[in-house]
Every structure is written in C-alpha cells, then in structure tokens.
Scaffold this motif. Sequence first.
Motif: not given
Length: 111
Positions: A27-29, A58, A61-62, A64-65
Amino acid sequence: MEKMVKLFVGGFPLEMTELELVQMVALYGEVSTIKIVRDKKTKICKGYAFIEVTDYQGAKQIIEALNGTTLAGRQLTISIKEDEPEGVKPPVYMKIRRPDEPVRAKRPRRV
C-alpha cells in the motif's frame, strides 16, 4: 535507475504469510522480493523478514506508515537494512603462538 532498498521487518504475527505481509506493505511502496526467515528444521517463522522495495522513497513511506504500529498485539519494527560492503570480511581473531611456546593438546569434546 535507482538501487533496490532492503527493509528489515520484525514483530509481525508468526502465522502471517508472505502474501499477507506483501499486501500490507504494498500500500505504501512497490515490493520486489520478500523473504520471511524461518527455522531450518521446523520451518516455523522466526518473527522477522526482509523485503526489497524498488526505490528509497517507497521505503521511507513504508517506514513512516508502519513502523511502530501494532498488529495482532505485536509491535512492528521496520528499518532500512544497510548492506555490508562487498569483499570486506570481518576480522578473524586468532591466538598467535610464539615459536618457543609448546603446542597444547585439545581436550576431547564432551558428548
């Protein structure tokens, strides 16, 4: 072309499959490869995996999420795995025997 980024993922539920892990992270990368580390004899998950994503953005982002989030009562730990430089091995430490020092016989192993 950007270099692949390897992520360490720990703390996920032991019964989680590769597909479920990829679906959560994708969903994030963009995921390229995944390897859940398992015990060689029992094939039981050791609770961590390595995921390769296609780019650094990516990967960020993974992290951080998902880093620090709770999944089935366990806290996820996600970080970038730094590659060891190729050709560089850790030093091997050996006791160097002096020429005048007698050679000691090793004790037999206990069984």
